[in-house]
Design an enzyme around this catalytic site. Structure first.
Site, short mmCIF file in Angstrom:
data_model
loop_
_atom_site.label_atom_id
_atom_site.label_comp_id
_atom_site.label_asym_id
_atom_site.label_seq_id
_atom_site.Cartn_x
_atom_site.Cartn_y
_atom_site.Cartn_z
N CYS A 276 0.86 -1.18 0.00
CA CYS A 276 0.00 0.00 0.00
C CYS A 276 0.90 1.23 0.00
O CYS A 276 2.01 1.19 -0.52
CB CYS A 276 -0.97 -0.02 1.18
SG CYS A 276 -0.19 0.02 2.82
N TRP A 277 0.42 2.34 0.55
CA TRP A 277 1.19 3.59 0.48
C TRP A 277 2.47 3.53 1.31
O TRP A 277 3.57 3.76 0.83
CB TRP A 277 0.30 4.75 0.92
CG TRP A 277 1.00 6.08 0.93
CD1 TRP A 277 1.36 6.82 2.01
CD2 TRP A 277 1.43 6.84 -0.20
NE1 TRP A 277 1.99 7.99 1.64
CE2 TRP A 277 2.03 8.02 0.27
CE3 TRP A 277 1.36 6.63 -1.59
CZ2 TRP A 277 2.57 8.99 -0.57
CZ3 TRP A 277 1.89 7.60 -2.43
CH2 TRP A 277 2.48 8.76 -1.92
#
Length: 354
Positions: free
Chosen positions: A98-99
């Site tokens: 993810c981020w």
């Protein structure tokens, strides 16, 4: 071994091809800007849901935001399992990020691991990946030796690059990666340029697959291709590299440009709008003359006029100023614009550059 595993991107890089899927769980907008090459987008929060959770976090508090986020993430992960992953065997090996490598990838990886799949998560997520690309792009271009194709607009540089690819050569096609033909008329119809980050990812991904012992063919470009900036490290290498100047007869250049810019031939209104952008360089009177040629369908005359009064002079000044090896460049005259001629030219370049 206990799953999910947490590994750094640098350690994972040599093994990326061993994963059955690289899963980016960020929102579609985040994914569209840039992502690990080959990744698929399976958002655990879509664009609107991510905004809802973030707004609740700021306006109410972490606990309420996490409750909403957990419900949405659980629903979305279930949907991905049911629609995308359900038929995969227990040996299916996914890589998830993810981020920042936090809650979103953690939730997806935890559930996949509980199912029994050997899942790995990127430590630091996309930000760690992006940091790796940025670092690599400062030094990776210098690992290769380049053969820079020069020549005025319409001489077939891009077509020759495509032919070189067909013959197995290593080619870094910046205009293809930038989705732009590198001039004021260079926009690809009905198609946007990628983000700067995705452009840089494309360059990095191409270079890391090349063999440093073989030449890399590349077209002479300015610092920007459309709105996108070529990394400084690559520009430095290009400008100090050996050059080959492509020469094609004027009639064939005109024919080639009419073929490659057919969308302008079919849409004179769009063409005249783009020509207006050249007014500061050429004045209203000359632009009016060019507009008349476009509106009356006299495209070959217009192309000749643009080459003579705009493109050729600008290109000559640019390459002379920016490419230090131009004075000792190899000349490659092409008899015509036929496929056979380009195939012969590509074979000659490969033979002499090896």
């Amino acid at each position: 071994m206990k799953y999910p595993l947490l590994r750094s991107f640098a350690d994972l890089l040599p093994e990326l091809g061993q994963y059955d899927a690289i899963i980016d769980v960020r929102s579609p907008l985040e994914f569209a800007e840039d992502h690990v090459p080959g990744a698929i987008n399976c958002p655990v929060l879509n664009n609107e849901e991510r905004i809802r959770v973030g707004t609740l976090y700021r306006q109410v508090g972490a606990f309420e935001a996490k409750k909403l986020g957990a419900a949405l993430v659980a629903k979305n992960v279930a949907h991905h399992i049911e629609t995308l992953f359900y038929s995969h065997p227990q040996s299916w090996k996914p890589l998830v990020y993810c981020w920042r490598g936090g809650n979103r990838s953690g939730a997806m990886a935890h559930i996949l691991a509980k199912v029994g799949w050997p899942v790995t998560r990127i430590d630091g997520g996309y930000k760690a990946y992006r940091s790796h690309v940025n670092t690599e792009l400062t030094s990776l271009p210098a690992a290769f030796h380049y053969q820079v194709l020069c020549g005025p607009t319409g001489s077939g540089k891009s077509r020759l690059l495509r032919t070189l690819v067909q013959q197995g050569a290593q080619v870094l096609d910046l205009e293809q990666l930038a989705n732009h033909r590198g001039s004021v008329l260079g926009n690809v119809p009905d198609s946007e340029q990628p983000s700067q980050k995705w452009f840089e990812t494309g360059i990095w991904h191409a270079l890391r697959q090349f063999d440093p012992d073989r030449p890399v063919f590349i077209e002479a470009e300015s610092k920007k291709v459309g709105k996108l900036r070529v990394p400084d490290s690559l520009m430095t290498c290009m400008r100090a590299s050996a050059c080959t100047v492509i020469a094609l007869p004027l009639a064939d250049r005109v024919h080639l440009l009419l073929d490659e810019y057919a969308h302008f031939v079919q849409d004179a209104a769009h063409l005249t709008h783009q020509l207006d952008l050249l007014t500061p360089l050429h004045g209203k009177e000359r632009i009016a003359q060019w507009r008349m040629l476009a509106e009356s369908g006299e495209m070959p005359k217009l192309v000749e006029a643009l080459l003579a009064s705009h493109y050729d002079a600008l290109y000559a000044q640019s390459v002379k100023r920016n490419f230090s090896e131009l004075g000792s460049a190899t000349m490659l005259p092409l008899a015509d614009g036929s496929t056979q001629t380009f195939e012969q030219a590509a074979a000659q370049l490969i033979a002499t550059a090896t």
